[in-house]
Structures are given as structure tokens and as C-alpha cells.
Motif scaffolding. Structure first.
Motif, short mmCIF file in Angstrom:
data_model
loop_
_atom_site.label_atom_id
_atom_site.label_comp_id
_atom_site.label_asym_id
_atom_site.label_seq_id
_atom_site.Cartn_x
_atom_site.Cartn_y
_atom_site.Cartn_z
N PHE A 127 -4.46 38.38 -3.88
CA PHE A 127 -5.02 39.28 -4.89
C PHE A 127 -5.52 40.57 -4.24
N PHE A 128 -6.30 40.44 -3.17
CA PHE A 128 -6.84 41.63 -2.53
C PHE A 128 -5.75 42.44 -1.80
N TYR A 129 -4.75 41.76 -1.29
CA TYR A 129 -3.61 42.45 -0.67
C TYR A 129 -2.91 43.34 -1.70
N LEU A 130 -2.65 42.76 -2.87
CA LEU A 130 -1.98 43.53 -3.92
C LEU A 130 -2.88 44.63 -4.47
N LEU A 131 -4.16 44.34 -4.58
CA LEU A 131 -5.11 45.34 -5.09
C LEU A 131 -5.18 46.54 -4.16
N PRO B 158 0.11 48.39 8.87
CA PRO B 158 1.40 47.79 9.23
C PRO B 158 1.81 46.61 8.36
N TRP B 159 0.88 46.07 7.59
CA TRP B 159 1.19 44.91 6.75
C TRP B 159 1.71 45.29 5.37
N TYR B 160 1.90 46.61 5.14
CA TYR B 160 2.45 47.07 3.86
C TYR B 160 3.80 47.74 4.08
N PHE C 263 -2.05 48.55 -4.30
CA PHE C 263 -2.04 49.36 -5.51
C PHE C 263 -2.89 50.61 -5.34
N LEU C 264 -4.06 50.45 -4.72
CA LEU C 264 -4.94 51.60 -4.49
C LEU C 264 -4.31 52.59 -3.52
N LEU C 265 -3.66 52.09 -2.48
CA LEU C 265 -2.97 52.97 -1.53
C LEU C 265 -1.90 53.79 -2.23
#
Length: 261
Positions: free
Chosen positions: A15-19, A179-181, A22-24
Motif C-alpha cells: 500500500f505504501f509503495y503504491l502510495l 531505485p525500487w521504482y 503515486f505521489l512521485l
């Protein structure tokens, strides 16, 4: 039931990864362009300059020579006015100087790659009307993008390009920090100096900071690899960080040499 509980931390992490992703994606202009909104007219350090305002094209213009000029594209921090200290290099050599400001900086409004590249075309038009015989384009950090783009335009008459703490493309810089995105998919403002300079036919000087913590040393190195060897000079300032490089004697010597070589 126990198995479901075990997956709860994973669900939270996703959830926080996707959030954050999205903000980025949504607010990337705020990440890339933390614009200083101080009024363009408020620049006491360059008070003797002519303030050029032609739509989105704004610049501080110091005309000394009718024949040679330096066009300067600043980084994403501060504003064009803040680069007055580079005059210590240009004034002794008698160069006219054009410190280019970006849309959204030193004014209200937003900044984008499209707007900045449009300013580059307006800069070209301005230079043609001035009839300079020698044009040096300098780009620092984010300014590597517009400087490289100007060098790629078929109608330009640039004599040399100098890039300070450069990068290959903005997606790569973003990946250096996150690097994780999949930043190549997320970055909309993807300046691509590695594409614009791969067929360059003018001298290009790259000045890299060994410990560049902002764009990353490898990003500048990657840009170097795509520029034809017969046109490039690459220098690495040992021990320098992205911003500390300007206070180092080695940088001063390299930059001065690049201007007159």
C-alpha cells in the motif's frame, strides 16, 4: 487465520509503495523544480544587467562584447540571479553573458520540461538577432538538459558546450534516488542529454563531481560514453560533491581552461 495475519505487513508495505509511487508521479514537478519565487526584478547582484522579458523567455543579459557570449542554464535550486558568482569567470575574459531563467522560477506559475525547452528555442532566436560570432553554452545540473537540447538544434551556431555535474537523462537520476521504482515509466519531465548529444559535432566539456550525491557520478559517466570521443573532454573533480564543486580550486582551473580552450 494465522496465514492472513502473516500477510498483513506485506499488504501494508505494498500500500505504501503504491502510495509513494503515486505521489512521485503526481507531484514530480515539485521534486524536480523547487522553484525560488523571488521576483525576477529583485536581483541586486546583477543590477547592471539588462532584464530580458519576452513572454516565457526571461534572462539577465550583460553585454560586453558584440562577438562572444556565454549562455548559462542553472540547476533546479535557487534561480538564475543566484549564479552571479560565475561572473568571476566571464568578466575577465570580456564575454557577454545571458543568465537564462526558467518558467515558474522568479515568478508565480509552474515549471515543466516542455516550457523550458520552448525557452531554449526563444534563446536561439534572441542570439541570432545579436549576431554573436562565438557562443558558449554552459549547463549545470538540471541545466544539462536545456543546454544539451540547444546544442542539438539544427539551427544553432554554438561553438562549444560545457556541462557541470551533468547526467544522462532525468529518469536515470530519479532511479538513482528511488531505485525500487520503474522511473522510466513514471518520469514525465525526462530531459535526455544522452539522446541529444550522441551525434554532437562541437566540443563538449564534462566536469563531474566524484562524490555527486544529487545526480550521481555514474549518470555523468554514462553521458560521457555516448558523446563521440573526438568531441569530448571529461574531467573529474576529486572529492567534490554536487554543490561543493564550485568552491574547489581544481574546478576553477578546469572551467577557466574550458572557456578559453
Amino acid at each position: 487465520m494465522l496465514r492472513k495475519k502473516l500477510f498483513i505487513p506485506l499488504y501494508i508495505l505494498i500500500f505504501f509503495y503504491l502510495l509513494f509511487g503515486f505521489l512521485l508521479f503526481t507531484f514530480q514537478n515539485d521534486f524536480f523544480y523547487p522553484a525560488d519565487k523571488t521576483a525576477f526584478s529583485n536581483c541586486p547582484k546583477l543590477e547592471k544587467s539588462e532584464k530580458i522579458i519576452q513572454g516565457d523567455f526571461r534572462a539577465y543579459f550583460i553585454k560586453r562584447s558584440p562577438e562572444k557570449v556565454v549562455v548559462y542554464y542553472h540547476g533546479n535550486g535557487g534561480r538564475a540571479c543566484d549564479r552571479y558568482y560565475m561572473e568571476a569567470y566571464f568578466e575577465p575574459l570580456g564575454y557577454s553573458v545571458l543568465f537564462v531563467e526558467y518558467p515558474g522560477y522568479a515568478e508565480n506559475g509552474d515549471t515543466s520540461m516542455a516550457k523550458i525547452l520552448n525557452v531554449v528555442t526563444l534563446v536561439n532566436t534572441f542570439l541570432k538577432k545579436q549576431s554573436f560570432k562565438e557562443i558558449i553554452v554552459v549547463g549545470e545540473s538540471v541545466g544539462t538538459g536545456p543546454a544539451s537540447y540547444q546544442a542539438s538544434l539544427s539551427e544553432n551556431n554554438i561553438n562549444k558546450l560545457i556541462l557541470i555535474t551533468p547526467y544522462n537523462n532525468m529518469a536515470s537520476v530519479a532511479a538513482f534516488h528511488y531505485p525500487w521504482y520503474p522511473m522510466k515509466l513514471l518520469v514525465r519531465n525526462n530531459f535526455t542529454p544522452d539522446e541529444w548529444l550522441k551525434n554532437v559535432t562541437i566540443p563538449v566539456t564534462l566536469i563531474l563531481a566524484e562524490n555527486d550525491e544529487v545526480v550521481g557520478f555514474k549518470q555523468g559517466e554514462s553521458l560521457s560514453n555516448v558523446i563521440p570521443s573526438e568531441y569530448k573532454n571529461v574531467y573529474v573533480v576529486k572529492g567534490a560533491g554536487h554543490n561543493s564543486i564550485y568552491g574547489m580550486q581544481e574546478f576553477s582551473a578546469i572551467f577557466s581552461k574550458a572557456l578559453i580552450k
